[in-house]
Design a protein around this motif. Structure first.
Motif, PDB file in Angstrom:
ATOM      1  N   ARG A  76      -0.520  15.220  -6.982  1.00  0.00           N
ATOM      2  CA  ARG A  76      -0.553  13.918  -7.598  1.00  0.00           C
ATOM      3  C   ARG A  76       0.846  13.437  -7.934  1.00  0.00           C
ATOM      4  O   ARG A  76       1.166  12.275  -7.836  1.00  0.00           O
ATOM      5  CB  ARG A  76      -1.397  13.965  -8.853  1.00  0.00           C
ATOM      6  CG  ARG A  76      -2.165  12.688  -9.054  1.00  0.00           C
ATOM      7  CD  ARG A  76      -2.679  12.563 -10.425  1.00  0.00           C
ATOM      8  NE  ARG A  76      -3.576  13.661 -10.760  1.00  0.00           N
ATOM      9  CZ  ARG A  76      -3.960  13.884 -11.987  1.00  0.00           C
ATOM     10  NH1 ARG A  76      -3.546  13.110 -12.960  1.00  0.00           N
ATOM     11  NH2 ARG A  76      -4.750  14.882 -12.254  1.00  0.00           N
ATOM     12  N   LYS A  81      -4.171   4.010  -7.695  1.00  0.00           N
ATOM     13  CA  LYS A  81      -4.974   5.000  -6.989  1.00  0.00           C
ATOM     14  C   LYS A  81      -5.628   5.927  -8.002  1.00  0.00           C
ATOM     15  O   LYS A  81      -5.018   6.276  -9.001  1.00  0.00           O
ATOM     16  CB  LYS A  81      -4.010   5.796  -6.121  1.00  0.00           C
ATOM     17  CG  LYS A  81      -4.640   6.688  -5.129  1.00  0.00           C
ATOM     18  CD  LYS A  81      -3.511   7.324  -4.354  1.00  0.00           C
ATOM     19  CE  LYS A  81      -4.067   8.324  -3.387  1.00  0.00           C
ATOM     20  NZ  LYS A  81      -2.991   8.964  -2.656  1.00  0.00           N
ATOM     21  N   PRO A  82      -6.834   6.341  -7.730  1.00  0.00           N
ATOM     22  CA  PRO A  82      -7.477   7.246  -8.687  1.00  0.00           C
ATOM     23  C   PRO A  82      -6.636   8.499  -8.860  1.00  0.00           C
ATOM     24  O   PRO A  82      -6.012   8.954  -7.935  1.00  0.00           O
ATOM     25  CB  PRO A  82      -8.804   7.602  -8.012  1.00  0.00           C
ATOM     26  CG  PRO A  82      -8.977   6.646  -6.925  1.00  0.00           C
ATOM     27  CD  PRO A  82      -7.665   6.061  -6.578  1.00  0.00           C
ATOM     28  N   GLY A 128      -0.929   3.076  -4.850  1.00  0.00           N
ATOM     29  CA  GLY A 128      -2.219   2.424  -4.730  1.00  0.00           C
ATOM     30  C   GLY A 128      -2.073   1.197  -3.856  1.00  0.00           C
ATOM     31  O   GLY A 128      -1.288   1.196  -2.908  1.00  0.00           O
ATOM     32  N   GLU A 168       0.869  -1.159   0.000  1.00  0.00           N
ATOM     33  CA  GLU A 168       0.000   0.000   0.000  1.00  0.00           C
ATOM     34  C   GLU A 168       0.908   1.211   0.000  1.00  0.00           C
ATOM     35  O   GLU A 168       1.895   1.255   0.725  1.00  0.00           O
ATOM     36  CB  GLU A 168      -0.864  -0.003   1.265  1.00  0.00           C
ATOM     37  CG  GLU A 168      -1.732   1.202   1.400  1.00  0.00           C
ATOM     38  CD  GLU A 168      -2.670   1.075   2.593  1.00  0.00           C
ATOM     39  OE1 GLU A 168      -2.677   0.008   3.235  1.00  0.00           O
ATOM     40  OE2 GLU A 168      -3.365   2.043   2.872  1.00  0.00           O
ATOM     41  N   GLY A 169       0.605   2.142  -0.841  1.00  0.00           N
ATOM     42  CA  GLY A 169       1.471   3.317  -0.870  1.00  0.00           C
ATOM     43  C   GLY A 169       0.882   4.382  -1.746  1.00  0.00           C
ATOM     44  O   GLY A 169      -0.302   4.333  -2.093  1.00  0.00           O
TER      45      GLY A 169
END
Lengths: 190, 818
Positions: B240, B110-111, B89, B85-86
């Motif tokens: 992002r 991840k979105p 995503g 997890e990071g």
């Protein structure tokens, strides 16, 4: 799915009390799904209005086919309003705990899953508390506020759903609005 | 039921708009019930108060993490266990049922980036990715979209540990680390040969697993970073950027620019360099915390411009961590430092070159160099040679001109400007991923342009070195070549101008200065001290006017000229400055002179024996003359850190102006920056850096220019009468002008005569090269002749015939130039 919701709405209209309890989770899930999908597909920075989302969910779940009467819609929007209230309050709570510093990993993952401003979450939580108190005093008023605020229905639409005159909605809205504010500000001063 | 009545009272009350009526109604309705009244009042107040939370609909919907449960299915894959997890995503172990039954790693992105784009980019690369077949590369099998619209990637399942963690956990010695790292290089090289660039090489993408107790490297995510990360081109996706790519610790300068263009295999080489750095030193070249806390621009600047310390140097800055790091490599601190110093330093630094042309041209080449090091053969990466250092110097200068040349310079030059604009235009189009090729070309043009400027800078540096050693001809050639390289670039012009002043070639100097001025050179630097007098003497009146105009503008913009030498520069022209500006300057000089004096500076400390012979007014406490500061990048002088006399830093005399001291190049090599100074960013120092009478002289000049002649005479007399400053030859001419203006004809004539008598002495001093260290700065002479000429014309009505011609003054040097 569409037919499922319509069926439930019809069942509610036919007086099936059980059906109403089936509606809420369906609407709730649909709203969450829609919200997630939006956030994934829309370019970053694009905001999604909860009210718009509710209406989109309505079109997806109910709209189109044999139009239910407004009463049917009323059940739908009541469920949608309650769902949206839950979604927003959950997010606001999560944000608040994050601010206090929770699990770091969680922050990483969810830091941008909430776009609203932090002060909004405070307000939202205060509003939620006040709304609960109002619900104890006068559930009808609380339902009115929920409908108007969380689904963005107009005075006229609300009147139609609740089966009262627009003037009554307007006056009750004014009263509930003042009441909630007095409540929220009272909280602040305490 | 007080509540209900409260409500009805409220309804009634809000219908009453007139406050009196409303109050009357409330009085009546509530009767004596104070509590009810207060409660209704509060309601009404809440009703009327603006900015009600309910009036603002909830504006935004929170993004909701769609649950990916263990056991749920994504396409043909059933999620079994979350293993990662990071920022990227989530990573799951997933079971694939068909066409083959196997466990895979499934990475849900991840979105963030548009799903379609991610998949399209992946599709574009899919074939190449599929062609990769290397034991050290984890295969990417598939990509798709989850029900809630997130892209996912399916990869060979690697249950390993990031390479840096593995190496430390197993206390791998340096040699073993290098062997392991060579495998990474071969894997990356294989991918490069198939046309796949990784773009995100970092420890967590280089996993190590144990096979029969042997560590095996697996590079994961080939082709994934490109699919996810390519559209990272704009600041708007700053957040992002960090969430997707993680920290930019492993990112090459060209990637950090995020132009989205032109990332090639050499960017991977850079990241390999960072990885090797970390394997050797235990830290990344740039400090993690520093980069994390820097803003986007600062982060990019650091990566693009700052030279990281060599691994062996970095080791010494680890302090407490040093022992841990050494232990993990089974060496003591000393041994580790000496192991890294030399070959390994250079191998790493070659991979980390900012200019990718200077990096290894392939991962294989890097691996080969490591092999050579391991077998004690000479490596390809070399410690810097002199010419290499010169180039580095030029690059440092390029950093200095990053703002100066690429913006200001490009703006002032027609071609440059259009290239710049072209690049901007292309950059915008590139955001839409159009015109990639043309944009690349445009960028190359800019780079080529920058390269020319760099070369010009290095020629200037070389010229300075020659001049410093008295090799006039060689210096001259370098300056000429630098100018010819890029005639629109002002720096070489200023350099040559200073060189000419050094040689008393005033006409030539004035021409070059005038040219630099026309190119828009920044003039608020010490290189321009005294240039107005030079322009006046050589009859470049237009340039003199222009230069004064710039200084004027500075004053108009309320940037006070708080440098005596600039004030002096302004005062050299008779009517270039506006009256108001001159009055401002005069007021400033009065204020400064009224301030309490520090102890007289030239009466303490030893003095050179012949110091009193000269009006060398720029004395620092030890009596060493402060020469005009070096020819350096103008931008280096944006801070007022070049004056040195009263900051206690007495070692620093400054580099030679155009090598005015051929016998003693000084502690300063012109290809090195000046030694670091503790007070560089300190507060602006007081203006008491010149001896009092020099300041009185300058104040006298300014008052002369604003027509306050009595005041001017007084100040000039004070300047001259201080017997510790034998400056009569520079004071007499302006004094004569002031006396003349106050109708004291006899006194004026006397002063002029005194000035005339000095000509011989001054001329002799001018060509005297015996003691250049104590020779006054060139503009003393220029100013002397300029004022003498002005005074003669004013008082005698004729151009003086006894001033040596410029031709005479420079002829001795011209011989040496041939």
């Amino acid at each position: 799915m569409t037919s499922e919701v319509t069926q439930i709405l019809n069942a509610i209209e036919d007086g099936d009390r059980q059906a109403a309890s089936q509606l809420l989770p369906l609407v709730y899930d649909e709203l969450r799904r829609l919200a997630t999908q939006k956030m994934t597909r829309e370019p970053a920075g694009q905001t999604i209005q909860p009210t718009a989302l509710v209406h989109e969910a309505f079109l997806r779940l109910v709209g189109g086919e044999d139009k239910p009467n407004w009463d049917g819609r009323g059940h739908f929007f009541a469920a949608a309003a309650e769902s949206m209230r839950r979604i927003l309050i959950e997010a606001a709570r999560r944000r608040k705990t994050e601010k206090r510093g929770g699990d770091r990993q969680r922050i990483d993952l969810s830091s941008d899953d909430v776009v609203a401003h932090p002060e909004d979450s405070e307000t939202l939580l205060a509003l939620d508390d006040a709304l609960k108190k109002l619900d104890n005093e006068d559930p009808e008023l609380a339902r009115l506020v929920e409908l108007r605020y969380f689904t963005g229905l107009t005075i006229d639409q609300t009147a139609e759903i609740l089966g009262v005159s627009p003037r009554t909605v307007k006056r009750n809205w004014a009263y509930a609005r003042a009441w909630l504010r007095r409540e929220m500000e009272g909280d602040v001063s305490v | 039921m007080p509540h209900l009545s409260e409500r009805s009272i409220f309804f009634e009350a809000i219908d009453l708009n007139d406050p009196h009526e409303r109050r009357a109604y409330l009085d009546q309705a509530c009767g004596g019930d104070a509590e009810l009244r207060a409660s209704v009042d509060a309601l009404l107040q809440a009703h009327e108060a603006p900015d009600h939370a309910l009036d603002r609909p909830p504006v935004e919907v929170p993004k909701i993490d769609f649950p990916h449960h263990i056991g749920s299915k994504i396409g043909p894959y059933r999620l079994m266990e979350q293993i990662g997890e990071g920022g990227f995503g989530l990573v799951f172990v997933a079971q694939q049922e068909h066409p083959v039954r196997r466990k895979v790693a499934l990475k849900i992105v991840k979105p963030g980036t548009g799903t379609k784009e991610v998949l399209a980019r992946f599709e574009a690369e899919r074939q190449a990715v599929a062609m990769m077949d290397h034991p050290n590369i984890a295969k990417v099998f598939d990509a798709g979209v989850t029900d809630d619209g997130r892209p996912y990637f399916v990869m060979e399942l690697v249950r390993g540990v990031p390479i840096s963690e593995f190496a430390d956990a197993h206390q791998m010695p340096i040699r073993d680390r290098l062997e392991l790292f060579k495998n990474v290089c071969t894997a990356v090289h294989h991918a490069h040969q198939k046309g796949v660039i990784h773009r995100d090489i970092k420890p967590s993408n280089v996993m190590v697993t144990l096979h029969d107790d042997r560590p095996v490297v697996k590079v994961i995510d080939f082709g994934v970073a490109k699919a996810i990360g390519q559209s990272l081109t704009d600041k708007t996706i700053y957040t992002r950027f960090f969430s997707m790519i993680g920290t930019p610790l492993y990112m090459s300068p060209e990637q950090a620019e995020m132009s989205g263009l032109d990332v090639d295999t050499r960017s991977d080489i850079y990241s390999l360099g960072v990885l090797l750095y970390q394997l050797l030193v235990g830290e990344t070249p740039f400090d993690r915390e520093r980069l994390d806390s820097a803003g986007l621009d600062e982060m990019r600047r650091i990566i693009r411009e700052e030279d990281p310390p060599r691994p062996s140097q970095r080791l010494t800055t680890l302090n407490a961590r040093m022992t841990t790091v050494s232990n993990a490599r089974r060496l003591d601190v000393k041994r580790l430092t000496s192991t890294l110093r030399g070959d390994l330093d250079w191998i790493v630094m070659k991979a980390l070159e900012k200019d990718r042309n200077r990096r290894y041209d392939s991962a294989a080449a890097m691996a080969n160099d490591i092999s050579r090091h391991l077998t004690e053969q000479p490596i390809q990466a070399r410690p810097p040679t002199l010419s290499y250092q010169l180039l580095k110097f030029a690059r440092r200068q390029r950093v200095a001109i990053a703002t100066f040349s690429l913006v200001a310079l490009a703006m002032m030059i027609g071609t440059g400007a259009s290239i710049w604009q072209m690049r901007v235009a292309y950059h915008e189009r590139d955001l839409k991923e159009v015109a990639l090729r043309e944009a690349t070309q445009a960028k190359r043009d800019v780079e080529r342009f920058a390269a020319v400027v760099t070369e010009a800078n290095s020629l200037v540096a070389s010229a300075q070195t020659h001049a410093g050693s008295g090799r006039w001809k060689a210096a001259m050639d370098d300056y000429d070549r630098a100018i010819e390289l890029q005639r629109n670039y002002d720096l070489p012009w200023i350099g040559r101008a200073q060189f000419f002043t050094r040689l008393n070639m005033w006409e030539e100097a004035a021409n070059d200065y005038a040219h630099a001025l026309s190119l828009g050179a920044a003039t608020d630097t010490p290189q321009w001290w005294g240039v107005v007098a030079l322009f006046t003497l050589t009859d470049h009146m237009q340039a003199a006017n222009e230069l004064c105009l710039q200084l004027n503008r500075q004053i108009a913009l309320h940037k006070p000229i708080e440098q005596w030498e600039f004030v002096r520069t302004c005062a050299a022209c008779r009517d270039c400055m506006s009256d108001q500006s001159l009055r401002d300057l005069a007021a400033w000089t009065r204020t400064e002179l009224a301030k309490p004096e520090p102890p007289p500076q030239w009466d303490d400390g030893p003095r050179p024996p012949d110091r009193r012979r000269h009006p060398g007014f720029l004395f620092e406490p030890e009596g060493r003359p402060l020469r005009p500061p070096p020819e350096r990048m103008p931008s280096d002088f944006s801070r007022s850190d070049f004056t040195g006399p009263n900051d206690g830093d007495t070692d620093w005399v400054g580099p030679e102006p155009s090598g005015s001291n051929p016998r003693d190049p000084g502690a300063f090599d012109s290809d090195q920056p000046p030694p670091p100074r503790s007070n560089r960013t300190g507060p602006p120092r007081s203006p008491h850096e010149l001896p009092r009478n020099v300041r009185q002289y300058i104040a006298g000049l300014v008052h002369l220019r604003i027509g306050e002649h009595e005041r001017a005479i007084e100040l000039l007399e004070q300047a001259r009468d201080d017997r510790s400053w034998p400056a009569s030859w520079i004071v007499d001419a302006p004094m004569a002008i002031a006396l003349h203006a106050t109708n004291r004809a006899d006194d004026a004539a006397d002063a002029l005569a005194r000035s005339r008598q000095s000509i011989g002495e001054v001329t002799a001093m001018l060509s005297d090269e015996r003691n250049p260290a104590t020779k006054p700065p060139w503009f003393d002479f220029v100013e002397f002749f300029a004022f003498y000429t002005e005074a003669s014309e004013l008082i005698e009505g004729t151009t003086p015939i006894d001033v040596p011609s410029l031709e005479e003054i420079r002829s001795p040097v011209l011989m040496q130039l041939r």
